[in-house]
Design a protein around this motif. Sequence first.
Motif, PDB file in Angstrom:
ATOM      1  N   GLU A 125      -2.578  45.236 140.439  1.00 54.73           N
ATOM      2  CA  GLU A 125      -1.625  46.349 140.353  1.00 54.73           C
ATOM      3  C   GLU A 125      -0.273  45.894 139.808  1.00 54.73           C
ATOM      4  O   GLU A 125       0.393  46.631 139.076  1.00 54.73           O
ATOM      5  N   VAL A 126       0.131  44.675 140.174  1.00 56.65           N
ATOM      6  CA  VAL A 126       1.386  44.129 139.634  1.00 56.65           C
ATOM      7  C   VAL A 126       1.262  43.925 138.120  1.00 56.65           C
ATOM      8  O   VAL A 126       2.204  44.151 137.361  1.00 56.65           O
ATOM      9  N   MET A 127       0.074  43.512 137.676  1.00 56.98           N
ATOM     10  CA  MET A 127      -0.125  43.149 136.273  1.00 56.98           C
ATOM     11  C   MET A 127      -0.245  44.375 135.357  1.00 56.98           C
ATOM     12  O   MET A 127       0.160  44.346 134.197  1.00 56.98           O
ATOM     13  N   ARG A 128      -0.835  45.428 135.861  1.00 58.04           N
ATOM     14  CA  ARG A 128      -1.247  46.552 135.008  1.00 58.04           C
ATOM     15  C   ARG A 128      -0.130  47.266 134.247  1.00 58.04           C
ATOM     16  O   ARG A 128      -0.316  47.588 133.067  1.00 58.04           O
ATOM     17  N   PRO A 129       1.017  47.526 134.854  1.00 57.33           N
ATOM     18  CA  PRO A 129       2.014  48.331 134.130  1.00 57.33           C
ATOM     19  C   PRO A 129       2.451  47.706 132.801  1.00 57.33           C
ATOM     20  O   PRO A 129       2.789  48.425 131.865  1.00 57.33           O
ATOM     21  N   ALA A 130       2.434  46.392 132.710  1.00 58.22           N
ATOM     22  CA  ALA A 130       2.909  45.729 131.481  1.00 58.22           C
ATOM     23  C   ALA A 130       1.858  45.732 130.375  1.00 58.22           C
ATOM     24  O   ALA A 130       2.142  45.350 129.237  1.00 58.22           O
ATOM     25  N   LEU A 131       0.624  46.153 130.710  1.00 57.06           N
ATOM     26  CA  LEU A 131      -0.493  46.017 129.766  1.00 57.06           C
ATOM     27  C   LEU A 131      -0.539  47.175 128.762  1.00 57.06           C
ATOM     28  O   LEU A 131      -0.478  48.342 129.148  1.00 57.06           O
ATOM     29  N   ALA A 132      -0.678  46.807 127.479  1.00 54.78           N
ATOM     30  CA  ALA A 132      -0.821  47.824 126.432  1.00 54.78           C
ATOM     31  C   ALA A 132      -2.216  48.441 126.526  1.00 54.78           C
ATOM     32  O   ALA A 132      -3.164  47.784 126.998  1.00 54.78           O
ATOM     33  N   PRO A 133      -2.395  49.663 126.063  1.00 54.86           N
ATOM     34  CA  PRO A 133      -3.738  50.272 126.069  1.00 54.86           C
ATOM     35  C   PRO A 133      -4.727  49.381 125.332  1.00 54.86           C
ATOM     36  O   PRO A 133      -4.418  48.834 124.267  1.00 54.86           O
ATOM     37  N   GLY A 134      -5.914  49.173 125.926  1.00 53.85           N
ATOM     38  CA  GLY A 134      -6.931  48.320 125.307  1.00 53.85           C
ATOM     39  C   GLY A 134      -6.704  46.835 125.526  1.00 53.85           C
ATOM     40  O   GLY A 134      -7.453  46.011 124.992  1.00 53.85           O
ATOM     41  N   GLY A 135      -5.690  46.476 126.313  1.00 57.15           N
ATOM     42  CA  GLY A 135      -5.357  45.064 126.512  1.00 57.15           C
ATOM     43  C   GLY A 135      -6.232  44.386 127.562  1.00 57.15           C
ATOM     44  O   GLY A 135      -7.121  45.001 128.161  1.00 57.15           O
ATOM     45  N   LEU A 136      -5.963  43.088 127.750  1.00 59.49           N
ATOM     46  CA  LEU A 136      -6.761  42.260 128.672  1.00 59.49           C
ATOM     47  C   LEU A 136      -5.915  41.749 129.822  1.00 59.49           C
ATOM     48  O   LEU A 136      -4.748  41.384 129.629  1.00 59.49           O
ATOM     49  N   LEU A 137      -6.556  41.693 130.984  1.00 63.65           N
ATOM     50  CA  LEU A 137      -5.969  41.002 132.134  1.00 63.65           C
ATOM     51  C   LEU A 137      -6.726  39.698 132.319  1.00 63.65           C
ATOM     52  O   LEU A 137      -7.965  39.693 132.298  1.00 63.65           O
ATOM     53  N   LEU A 138      -6.011  38.592 132.478  1.00 64.85           N
ATOM     54  CA  LEU A 138      -6.649  37.295 132.754  1.00 64.85           C
ATOM     55  C   LEU A 138      -6.216  36.856 134.141  1.00 64.85           C
ATOM     56  O   LEU A 138      -5.006  36.679 134.387  1.00 64.85           O
ATOM     57  N   VAL A 139      -7.198  36.690 135.020  1.00 63.26           N
ATOM     58  CA  VAL A 139      -6.877  36.322 136.402  1.00 63.26           C
ATOM     59  C   VAL A 139      -7.593  35.027 136.763  1.00 63.26           C
ATOM     60  O   VAL A 139      -8.826  34.945 136.649  1.00 63.26           O
ATOM     61  N   GLY A 140      -6.834  34.032 137.178  1.00 62.14           N
ATOM     62  CA  GLY A 140      -7.425  32.791 137.703  1.00 62.14           C
ATOM     63  C   GLY A 140      -7.536  32.935 139.200  1.00 62.14           C
ATOM     64  O   GLY A 140      -6.544  33.239 139.879  1.00 62.14           O
ATOM     65  N   GLU A 141      -8.757  32.730 139.728  1.00 60.50           N
ATOM     66  CA  GLU A 141      -8.954  33.020 141.146  1.00 60.50           C
ATOM     67  C   GLU A 141      -9.980  32.065 141.761  1.00 60.50           C
ATOM     68  O   GLU A 141     -10.917  31.610 141.080  1.00 60.50           O
ATOM     69  N   VAL A 142      -9.797  31.808 143.034  1.00 62.93           N
ATOM     70  CA  VAL A 142     -10.743  31.021 143.816  1.00 62.93           C
ATOM     71  C   VAL A 142     -11.921  31.913 144.214  1.00 62.93           C
ATOM     72  O   VAL A 142     -11.755  33.113 144.423  1.00 62.93           O
ATOM     73  N   PHE A 143     -13.123  31.321 144.305  1.00 60.10           N
ATOM     74  CA  PHE A 143     -14.263  32.035 144.901  1.00 60.10           C
ATOM     75  C   PHE A 143     -15.071  31.006 145.693  1.00 60.10           C
ATOM     76  O   PHE A 143     -14.893  29.790 145.526  1.00 60.10           O
ATOM     77  N   TRP A 144     -15.950  31.499 146.536  1.00 58.16           N
ATOM     78  CA  TRP A 144     -16.782  30.587 147.329  1.00 58.16           C
ATOM     79  C   TRP A 144     -18.085  30.299 146.595  1.00 58.16           C
ATOM     80  O   TRP A 144     -18.800  31.217 146.212  1.00 58.16           O
ATOM     81  N   ASN A 145     -18.395  29.026 146.402  1.00 57.96           N
ATOM     82  CA  ASN A 145     -19.704  28.639 145.858  1.00 57.96           C
ATOM     83  C   ASN A 145     -20.806  28.953 146.857  1.00 57.96           C
ATOM     84  O   ASN A 145     -21.911  29.319 146.493  1.00 57.96           O
ATOM     85  N   GLU A 146     -20.508  28.728 148.126  1.00 61.88           N
ATOM     86  CA  GLU A 146     -21.408  29.104 149.212  1.00 61.88           C
ATOM     87  C   GLU A 146     -20.538  29.349 150.440  1.00 61.88           C
ATOM     88  O   GLU A 146     -19.401  28.872 150.496  1.00 61.88           O
ATOM     89  N   THR A 147     -21.089  30.087 151.408  1.00 60.21           N
ATOM     90  CA  THR A 147     -20.284  30.416 152.593  1.00 60.21           C
ATOM     91  C   THR A 147     -19.907  29.131 153.325  1.00 60.21           C
ATOM     92  O   THR A 147     -20.786  28.338 153.686  1.00 60.21           O
ATOM     93  N   PRO A 148     -18.615  28.907 153.553  1.00 59.93           N
ATOM     94  CA  PRO A 148     -18.205  27.650 154.197  1.00 59.93           C
ATOM     95  C   PRO A 148     -18.330  27.729 155.714  1.00 59.93           C
ATOM     96  O   PRO A 148     -18.368  28.832 156.268  1.00 59.93           O
ATOM     97  N   PRO A 149     -18.356  26.592 156.387  1.00 54.93           N
ATOM     98  CA  PRO A 149     -18.311  26.621 157.856  1.00 54.93           C
ATOM     99  C   PRO A 149     -16.929  27.106 158.301  1.00 54.93           C
ATOM    100  O   PRO A 149     -15.951  26.960 157.562  1.00 54.93           O
ATOM    101  N   PRO A 150     -16.834  27.684 159.507  1.00 60.13           N
ATOM    102  CA  PRO A 150     -15.559  28.269 159.947  1.00 60.13           C
ATOM    103  C   PRO A 150     -14.377  27.295 159.850  1.00 60.13           C
ATOM    104  O   PRO A 150     -13.261  27.712 159.505  1.00 60.13           O
TER     105      PRO A 150
END
Length: 249
Positions: A125-150
């Motif tokens: 939502e922070v990124m979207r207002p600056a984006l021109a129509p038809g533009g791209l959002l690039l997001v670098g993000e962490v994800f889990w390869n597998e569910t970790p122990p607590p």
Amino acid sequence: MSTLWQHEIAESEHRVLNPFTDDRLRLLGEVARIAPGARILDLACGKGEMLCRWAAERGAHGVGVDLSEVFLSAARARAEELRVAERVRFVHGDAGAHRAEPGAFDVVCCIGATWIGGGLAGTLEVMRPALAPGGLLLVGEVFWNETPPPAAYAALGCKPDEFADLAGTLDRFEAAGVELVEMVLADTGDWDRYVASQWWTVHQWLKAHPGDPRAGEMRAFADRARRSHLAYGRRYLGWGVFVLRGEPA
Ligand SMILES: C[S@@+](CC[C@H](N)C(=O)[O-])C[C@H]1O[C@@H](n2cnc3c(N)ncnc32)[C@H](O)[C@@H]1O
């Protein structure tokens, strides 16, 4: 769990402040079809390597925003080094509160700092207002390869629901109304380059600053980061840059 000055020291030898190599940065520019003249806004740009490289190699131009004056001065020096200082501008500030000209950018990026909007959905939502129509959002993000122990959550400094696995990350994109059209993922070796190279840097810093009042905190930061990477991060944490269309086809 960690503060900016600790990262400024631990990552003083890095150009990219994420588990991403030069080759992956180049590949990302290719798959995102960064074209000559592309206008890029990079929120939490760090040392500005992506902007500077895409300005030099792909003819883009743009603006980077970051909280760290240390990283921003490295970004400006890199722009001079690559002779793109007239194509890129670096601004000090909170990227979550940065108000760019609406619709002024073809590509809006936040690579590895989705806390600026309180998580993935808020950052989109922070990124979207600056984006021109038809533009791209690039997001670098962490994800889990597998569910970790607590125990992994506290060790890695995140909440259990903060990140998802890859399919769950896709669900989060879909819920936000954006379409995933490409991605470049880091591998375990990339994580090692990002994390393990900090061990050497911090070791050298501690040797050079034995009386520094921050030495104890710096050592604790490095010890924690090393142990959590070896115990959990290497196995369970994934990371990548996701290329998104601002509006689904
Ligand atoms: C993991 S690094 C990523 C930097 C850069 N995107 C890269 O890939 O090299 C996170 C960056 O976010 C910056 N940062 C943290 N909080 C911020 C905020 N609220 N506003 C702007 N920058 C922020 C840090 O200074 C750091 O440069």
